[in-house]
Write an enzyme that holds these catalytic residues in place. Structure first.
Site, PDB file in Angstrom:
ATOM      1  N   ASN A   1       0.822  -1.228   0.000  1.00 41.73           N
ATOM      2  CA  ASN A   1       0.000   0.000   0.000  1.00 41.73           C
ATOM      3  C   ASN A   1       0.852   1.273   0.000  1.00 41.73           C
ATOM      4  O   ASN A   1       0.315   2.386   0.047  1.00 41.73           O
ATOM      5  CB  ASN A   1      -0.992  -0.006   1.168  1.00 41.73           C
ATOM      6  CG  ASN A   1      -0.295  -0.028   2.509  1.00 41.73           C
ATOM      7  OD1 ASN A   1       0.931   0.149   2.592  1.00 41.73           O
ATOM      8  ND2 ASN A   1      -1.051  -0.238   3.583  1.00 41.73           N
TER       9      ASN A   1
ATOM     10  N   THR B   1       4.824   2.882   3.752  1.00 40.89           N
ATOM     11  CA  THR B   1       6.248   3.082   4.072  1.00 40.89           C
ATOM     12  C   THR B   1       7.151   2.659   2.917  1.00 40.89           C
ATOM     13  O   THR B   1       8.283   3.115   2.834  1.00 40.89           O
ATOM     14  CB  THR B   1       6.661   2.282   5.343  1.00 40.89           C
ATOM     15  OG1 THR B   1       6.295   0.914   5.164  1.00 40.89           O
ATOM     16  CG2 THR B   1       5.986   2.821   6.585  1.00 40.89           C
TER      17      THR B   1
ATOM     18  N   PHE C   1       5.660  -9.891   4.092  1.00 39.51           N
ATOM     19  CA  PHE C   1       6.466  -8.860   4.760  1.00 39.51           C
ATOM     20  C   PHE C   1       5.606  -7.716   5.294  1.00 39.51           C
ATOM     21  O   PHE C   1       6.027  -7.013   6.199  1.00 39.51           O
ATOM     22  CB  PHE C   1       7.462  -8.227   3.771  1.00 39.51           C
ATOM     23  CG  PHE C   1       8.502  -9.150   3.230  1.00 39.51           C
ATOM     24  CD1 PHE C   1       9.602  -9.497   3.998  1.00 39.51           C
ATOM     25  CD2 PHE C   1       8.400  -9.671   1.955  1.00 39.51           C
ATOM     26  CE1 PHE C   1      10.582 -10.342   3.499  1.00 39.51           C
ATOM     27  CE2 PHE C   1       9.373 -10.517   1.447  1.00 39.51           C
ATOM     28  CZ  PHE C   1      10.464 -10.853   2.216  1.00 39.51           C
ATOM     29  N   ALA C   2       4.442  -7.487   4.659  1.00 40.90           N
ATOM     30  CA  ALA C   2       3.680  -6.263   4.955  1.00 40.90           C
ATOM     31  C   ALA C   2       3.430  -6.135   6.452  1.00 40.90           C
ATOM     32  O   ALA C   2       2.771  -6.981   7.052  1.00 40.90           O
ATOM     33  CB  ALA C   2       2.353  -6.302   4.201  1.00 40.90           C
TER      34      ALA C   2
ATOM     35  N   TYR D   1       5.199  -4.304  19.005  1.00 45.38           N
ATOM     36  CA  TYR D   1       5.650  -4.823  17.707  1.00 45.38           C
ATOM     37  C   TYR D   1       5.983  -6.313  17.811  1.00 45.38           C
ATOM     38  O   TYR D   1       5.453  -7.145  17.058  1.00 45.38           O
ATOM     39  CB  TYR D   1       6.861  -4.011  17.232  1.00 45.38           C
ATOM     40  CG  TYR D   1       7.601  -4.644  16.088  1.00 45.38           C
ATOM     41  CD1 TYR D   1       6.967  -4.868  14.870  1.00 45.38           C
ATOM     42  CD2 TYR D   1       8.941  -5.027  16.221  1.00 45.38           C
ATOM     43  CE1 TYR D   1       7.652  -5.468  13.819  1.00 45.38           C
ATOM     44  CE2 TYR D   1       9.623  -5.610  15.178  1.00 45.38           C
ATOM     45  CZ  TYR D   1       8.980  -5.842  13.982  1.00 45.38           C
ATOM     46  OH  TYR D   1       9.651  -6.434  12.957  1.00 45.38           O
TER      47      TYR D   1
ATOM     48  N   LEU E   1      20.477   2.175  13.476  1.00 41.90           N
ATOM     49  CA  LEU E   1      21.821   2.695  13.739  1.00 41.90           C
ATOM     50  C   LEU E   1      22.635   2.950  12.469  1.00 41.90           C
ATOM     51  O   LEU E   1      23.128   4.069  12.259  1.00 41.90           O
ATOM     52  CB  LEU E   1      22.570   1.723  14.667  1.00 41.90           C
ATOM     53  CG  LEU E   1      23.984   2.163  15.034  1.00 41.90           C
ATOM     54  CD1 LEU E   1      23.965   3.468  15.815  1.00 41.90           C
ATOM     55  CD2 LEU E   1      24.696   1.065  15.834  1.00 41.90           C
TER      56      LEU E   1
ATOM     57  N   ARG F   1      17.815   4.058  25.419  1.00 42.74           N
ATOM     58  CA  ARG F   1      16.508   4.057  24.751  1.00 42.74           C
ATOM     59  C   ARG F   1      15.629   2.992  25.417  1.00 42.74           C
ATOM     60  O   ARG F   1      16.076   1.867  25.624  1.00 42.74           O
ATOM     61  CB  ARG F   1      16.710   3.727  23.268  1.00 42.74           C
ATOM     62  CG  ARG F   1      15.473   3.824  22.422  1.00 42.74           C
ATOM     63  CD  ARG F   1      15.808   3.693  20.949  1.00 42.74           C
ATOM     64  NE  ARG F   1      16.270   2.346  20.599  1.00 42.74           N
ATOM     65  CZ  ARG F   1      16.555   1.951  19.358  1.00 42.74           C
ATOM     66  NH1 ARG F   1      16.451   2.799  18.357  1.00 42.74           N
ATOM     67  NH2 ARG F   1      16.963   0.730  19.116  1.00 42.74           N
ATOM     68  N   ALA F   2      14.403   3.378  25.729  1.00 41.43           N
ATOM     69  CA  ALA F   2      13.502   2.445  26.419  1.00 41.43           C
ATOM     70  C   ALA F   2      13.323   1.171  25.595  1.00 41.43           C
ATOM     71  O   ALA F   2      13.175   1.231  24.379  1.00 41.43           O
ATOM     72  CB  ALA F   2      12.148   3.107  26.656  1.00 41.43           C
TER      73      ALA F   2
HETATM   74  N1  UDP Z   1      21.276   3.068  18.538  1.00 41.61           N
HETATM   75  C1  UDP Z   1      21.989   4.172  18.966  1.00 41.61           C
HETATM   76  N2  UDP Z   1      21.731   5.372  18.356  1.00 41.61           N
HETATM   77  C2  UDP Z   1      20.804   5.529  17.359  1.00 41.61           C
HETATM   78  C3  UDP Z   1      20.100   4.380  16.921  1.00 41.61           C
HETATM   79  C4  UDP Z   1      20.347   3.161  17.543  1.00 41.61           C
HETATM   80  O1  UDP Z   1      22.800   4.092  19.874  1.00 41.61           O
HETATM   81  O2  UDP Z   1      20.620   6.650  16.880  1.00 41.61           O
HETATM   82  C5  UDP Z   1      21.542   1.766  19.164  1.00 41.61           C
HETATM   83  C6  UDP Z   1      20.323   1.104  19.784  1.00 41.61           C
HETATM   84  O3  UDP Z   1      20.160   1.516  21.115  1.00 41.61           O
HETATM   85  C7  UDP Z   1      20.674  -0.370  19.663  1.00 41.61           C
HETATM   86  C8  UDP Z   1      21.528  -0.449  18.402  1.00 41.61           C
HETATM   87  O4  UDP Z   1      21.964   0.886  18.151  1.00 41.61           O
HETATM   88  O5  UDP Z   1      21.453  -0.773  20.753  1.00 41.61           O
HETATM   89  C9  UDP Z   1      20.775  -0.942  17.202  1.00 41.61           C
HETATM   90  O6  UDP Z   1      19.569  -0.202  17.105  1.00 41.61           O
HETATM   91  P1  UDP Z   1      18.617  -0.267  15.853  1.00 41.61           P
HETATM   92  O7  UDP Z   1      17.513   0.721  16.067  1.00 41.61           O
HETATM   93  O8  UDP Z   1      19.415  -0.134  14.606  1.00 41.61           O
HETATM   94  O9  UDP Z   1      18.046  -1.756  15.860  1.00 41.61           O
HETATM   95  P2  UDP Z   1      17.297  -2.598  17.027  1.00 41.61           P
HETATM   96  O10 UDP Z   1      18.379  -3.359  17.729  1.00 41.61           O
HETATM   97  O11 UDP Z   1      16.547  -1.657  17.889  1.00 41.61           O
HETATM   98  O12 UDP Z   1      16.405  -3.503  16.232  1.00 41.61           O
END
Ligand code: UDP
Length: 328
Positions: free
Chosen positions: A32, A35, A71-72, A139, A186, A277-278
């Site tokens: 769709n 994204t 995948f959607a 998720y 990242l 990050r939470a």
């Molecule tokens: N991370 C970070 N800075 C960013 C984005 C991600 O330090 O701007 C860290 C994040 O906390 C995790 C790792 O990089 O430990 C990989 O994060 P990503 O979001 O790529 O994938 P995830 O592991 O969440 O699926």
């Protein structure tokens, strides 16, 4: 094979579509475009712009498909906690519509795009497929719920299915790579710094219980990931649901990823430590021995240098097409 690919305009789906077409399969993508991007779908594939769940019945009634790769989905962890209703509707709801359409039209070969987020905080690493599943966000919970639905369709209706639980997918394949409207991952974010589209990368915590204090993840090359889908599709057995992890078995810290990006881009890539990050576990590393043994999956590009080199080759040629270019 005649294959229906839902979500085939996204990063992973479009790479898999390209590899399917190269292997000579007859591919229809349904997406769709909320994204995904139309340009990411290779010329050799047919394209239907529609919601996968809504369109599934008609597509499967008329398409004579031998198999479906699904995948959607919505896939942002943070967002899933803010709008869980949307995630349950778009992920579980769509998947249930698809499963019903497959059952009704006797299509019994499914590969499902799942995630390491189904496991939650690991009790041991590397994570094997028999590890407990305790997702820490909506998720991961939606993807796990879909696995339960798939398993019961396999038992009850002789569906043959494989769920592939991805760890950190990265890298690029030809003209397909990570270029999202909203980027949270990242490697693409670090490369946006090298492009000059961001001033610095924020490191989410340097006080984790890891050797350098930053989180450790298992990065898998998108091309190796796509191969696993073709192997799974070719070997599903009616009545059986298989689950495989997809990773490299090696973990890299956030600092190591940034260092690899500095090496391959030649850019200093300023970094700054920010709060954790939470929902982030300290370490996520997969055991992928099961898929290597059972399906003969043989990752050839899954090492951090190749992943970063390929990602940079893609990102550095994007120019104005980079969504991040607009955020200067
Ligand atoms: N991370 C970070 N800075 C960013 C984005 C991600 O330090 O701007 C860290 C994040 O906390 C995790 C790792 O990089 O430990 C990989 O994060 P990503 O979001 O790529 O994938 P995830 O592991 O969440 O699926």
């Amino acid at each position: 094979m005649k294959v229906l690919v839902t979500g085939g305009a996204g990063y992973v789906g479009s790479t898999c579509t390209a590899v399917l077409v190269e292997a000579g399969h007859d591919v229809t993508v349904v997406d769709n475009l909320t994204t995904g991007s139309r340009e990411a779908v290779v010329d050799g594939a047919k394209f239907v712009e529609a919601d996968a769940g809504e369109a599934a019945d008609e597509l499967l009634a008329n398409g004579n498909f031998d198999g479906v790769i699904h995948f959607a989905a919505r896939s942002l962890v943070g967002e899933s906690e803010q709008v869980p209703d949307e995630y349950w509707r778009d992920n579980l709801g769509t998947s249930l519509q698809l499963l019903e359409a497959m059952r009704r039209h006797n299509c019994n070969n499914l590969v499902f795009s799942s995630t390491a987020a189904t496991y939650g905080e690991p009790t041991k690493v590397p994570i094997t497929e028999d590890a407990p599943t305790n997702p820490t966000n909506a998720y991961g919970a939606t993807k796990l719920a879909i696995d339960y639905a798939i398993a019961s369709y396999c038992r009850g209706y002789k569906l043959g299915a494989t769920s592939l639980r991805y760890f950190n997918v990265a890298g690029a394949y030809g003209t397909i790579g990570e270029n999202r409207r909203i980027e949270t991952h990242l490697i693409p974010l670090v490369l946006q710094v090298a492009l000059g589209h961001r001033d610095k990368i924020m490191i989410f915590g340097d006080d984790w219980p890891t050797p350098d204090g930053t989180c450790i993840r298992d990065y898998i090359h998108i091309r190796d990931l796509a191969d696993a889908h073709l192997l799974a599709l070719a070997s599903n057995t009616p009545g059986k649901h298989r689950i495989f992890n997809l990773g490299s078995g090696d973990g890299y810290s956030v600092n190591e990823v940034i260092a690899a990006c500095r090496k391959h881009t030649g850019h200093p890539i300023p970094a700054e430590v920010a709060p954790r990050r939470a929902g982030d576990p300290a370490v996520l590393v997969a055991s992928s021995e099961k898929i290597q043994e059972e399906l003969g999956w043989n990752p050839t590009r899954t090492d951090l240098d190749t992943i970063v080199q390929d990602a940079w080759a893609f990102t550095s040629q994007l120019g104005d097409r980079a969504y991040s270019a607009g955020k200067r």
